[in-house]
Enzyme design. Sequence first.
Site, PDB file in Angstrom:
ATOM      1  N   ASP A   1      21.833  30.747  -9.285  1.00  0.00           N
ATOM      2  CA  ASP A   1      20.606  31.988  -8.723  1.00  0.00           C
ATOM      3  C   ASP A   1      20.941  31.376  -6.977  1.00  0.00           C
ATOM      4  O   ASP A   1      19.957  29.674  -7.549  1.00  0.00           O
ATOM      5  CB  ASP A   1      19.140  31.889  -9.376  1.00  0.00           C
ATOM      6  CG  ASP A   1      18.531  33.410  -8.190  1.00  0.00           C
ATOM      7  OD1 ASP A   1      18.422  32.191  -7.238  1.00  0.00           O
ATOM      8  OD2 ASP A   1      18.070  33.629  -8.598  1.00  0.00           O
ATOM      9  N   HIS A   2      21.443  31.007  -6.228  1.00  0.00           N
ATOM     10  CA  HIS A   2      21.359  30.483  -5.669  1.00  0.00           C
ATOM     11  C   HIS A   2      20.088  29.782  -4.429  1.00  0.00           C
ATOM     12  O   HIS A   2      19.630  29.173  -4.119  1.00  0.00           O
ATOM     13  CB  HIS A   2      22.276  30.608  -4.070  1.00  0.00           C
ATOM     14  CG  HIS A   2      21.715  31.669  -3.325  1.00  0.00           C
ATOM     15  ND1 HIS A   2      22.204  32.620  -3.326  1.00  0.00           N
ATOM     16  CD2 HIS A   2      21.147  31.812  -2.061  1.00  0.00           C
ATOM     17  CE1 HIS A   2      21.239  33.729  -2.692  1.00  0.00           C
ATOM     18  NE2 HIS A   2      20.638  32.912  -1.459  1.00  0.00           N
TER      19      HIS A   2
ATOM     20  N   HIS B   1      16.527  36.357  -7.227  1.00  0.00           N
ATOM     21  CA  HIS B   1      16.015  35.408  -6.687  1.00  0.00           C
ATOM     22  C   HIS B   1      14.212  35.871  -6.883  1.00  0.00           C
ATOM     23  O   HIS B   1      13.609  34.958  -6.734  1.00  0.00           O
ATOM     24  CB  HIS B   1      15.921  35.843  -4.787  1.00  0.00           C
ATOM     25  CG  HIS B   1      17.465  35.496  -4.260  1.00  0.00           C
ATOM     26  ND1 HIS B   1      18.373  35.207  -5.462  1.00  0.00           N
ATOM     27  CD2 HIS B   1      18.400  36.325  -3.672  1.00  0.00           C
ATOM     28  CE1 HIS B   1      20.005  35.108  -5.627  1.00  0.00           C
ATOM     29  NE2 HIS B   1      19.733  35.994  -3.891  1.00  0.00           N
TER      30      HIS B   1
HETATM   31  C1  BG6 Z   1      22.511  37.488  -1.736  1.00  0.00           C
HETATM   32  C2  BG6 Z   1      22.634  38.751  -1.909  1.00  0.00           C
HETATM   33  O1  BG6 Z   1      22.171  36.935  -3.511  1.00  0.00           O
HETATM   34  O2  BG6 Z   1      21.218  36.901  -0.586  1.00  0.00           O
HETATM   35  C3  BG6 Z   1      22.212  39.415  -0.394  1.00  0.00           C
HETATM   36  O3  BG6 Z   1      23.255  39.661  -2.338  1.00  0.00           O
HETATM   37  C4  BG6 Z   1      21.384  38.540  -0.015  1.00  0.00           C
HETATM   38  O4  BG6 Z   1      22.478  41.110  -0.252  1.00  0.00           O
HETATM   39  C5  BG6 Z   1      21.169  36.881   0.070  1.00  0.00           C
HETATM   40  O5  BG6 Z   1      21.524  38.712   1.764  1.00  0.00           O
HETATM   41  C6  BG6 Z   1      20.124  36.430   0.837  1.00  0.00           C
HETATM   42  O6  BG6 Z   1      20.541  34.545   0.588  1.00  0.00           O
HETATM   43  P1  BG6 Z   1      19.682  33.912   2.000  1.00  0.00           P
HETATM   44  O7  BG6 Z   1      19.733  32.392   1.375  1.00  0.00           O
HETATM   45  O8  BG6 Z   1      19.830  34.300   2.846  1.00  0.00           O
HETATM   46  O9  BG6 Z   1      18.154  34.478   1.871  1.00  0.00           O
END
Ligand code: BG6
Length: 515
Positions: A201-202, A264
């Site tokens: 989960d980045h 997230h």
């Molecule tokens: C991803 C989603 O996990 O996270 C995307 O699939 C989203 O739809 C993105 O745009 C948002 O990531 P960040 O790091 O830009 O907040």
Amino acid sequence: MADYQNENPLTVGLEKTLHPQPCSLVIFGGSGDLSRRKLLPALYNLAFDGLLPTGFAAIGFARSEMADHEFRAFAAEGVQKFSRRRYEATHWQDFERSLFYRTASFEDPKSYAELKAALEAIESQRATLGNRVFYLAIPPTMIGLCVKQLQAAGLIYPAKQTDRFSRIVVEKPLGRDLETARKLNDELGEVFDESQIYRIDHYLGKETVQNILVMRFGNSIFEPLWDQKNIDHVQITVAEEEGVGTRAGYYEEAGALRDIVQNHILQLVCMTAMEPPYQMNAEVIRSHKLEVLRCLRPMVDEDFQRYVVRAQYAAGYCRGVEVPGYRNEQGIRPDSTTETYIAMRVFVDNWRWAGVPFYLRTGKRMAKRATEITVQYKTVPRVLFNVDAANPLEPNALSLRIQPDEGISLRISAKLPGPKVRIYPVKMDFRYGSTFGAQASPEAYERLLLEVMAGDATLFMRRDEVEAAWQWISSIQQGWARNPAKWLPEYKAGTWGPVEADRLIESDGRQWRTL
Ligand code: BG6
């Protein structure tokens, strides 16, 4: 800018140093978007900062026909466009020697035999000690097949083997509901031991998300007030400016609930609500987060009327540019009922959080990109400075800005200068950029790749966590399935969401924060 560089920052508290081990990283889907935008630039940044292990190779493994030199050119383009560190010829030349590519047909055992032969040659050339990380940046439906093929080709070592390791990294979506998540986990579990599996989960790789725990447990002033006695409510916002972009096929199936809330946002809820871990250790942290997920109150039918709002963006303006509504985006069904926005009120039913609402919202094409957690404290008693019921004092609010403009701010009441007693809410503000420098924070994928190479799973999701998250999400999915919508409320692109979401929070006598 603070003079932190001249002090010795390592003398302050626990120092955790990662020791990434030599390895080959095989990127399934290596010619795709994630690889170009995130993974290859992240690896370049690690190389730039001298953090990659001495023995390292990245092997793109994907359907597109490419030779090594074409893959290197593909990576160079990605780095030039998306890397945090600037593209510098000397760094690049060193780094590109570690890049290789093999064309794959994921269904065909021959591809895996070729991969094995290539890996063995690269392993001795690049001194990776035989350690292997397989990064699956491919659709979830392919995962079961690929891991079986890896096993059949003899590319995987068992977890108990101590002289070398195999690890697997999987990207979201980790299922589309509880059942498919279980199936995916079973497929992974048939081939890999849980200790070898890294579910990304980045958001957990973001510096500011990791700082939530430091803020809570590295300071003495917040934790004593971190409970239902002192906190009125919590708000978590993940707002994006971007629309669905080129991901129509994926997004139509996912929607905001699966795309952002299930992973997230729930991870942010966990970091905010979890009990103090007794050790900074993967199993302890993940077990504490799991407890939060298990305490989420399932949504019942009555909740849907007032406390769950889903909506879709309509045409509007983003940064002054006219943009189409969701149903008019390329690849989207004109009668789509996929939500691009969701707001809800949820409760964590445990001793600490009993009765404290968590208001969650996320959307695409909102007024601006902003991810933030705000803890709003209860108001001071209605005496002294707060006697005027028509003009109440603003309560204290602690905001953790995850992005952009990462930082922490605390709203407090202060006296306006002058002979009269007039009270004004002011902000104490800490900004990462101005304190530590704009370039200081590594990208989430840099940190996560390093953790995988070091064998630390703290920032990755354990099987039970993922399934507990889906378990709770399924109460919402089932509610929607019982009352299918023919249309969804709309909000104009470039705004803060539908009026229904304002009503949701206003009916509790509260308001969304202006970000
Ligand atoms: C991803 C989603 O996990 O996270 C995307 O699939 C989203 O739809 C993105 O745009 C948002 O990531 P960040 O790091 O830009 O907040």
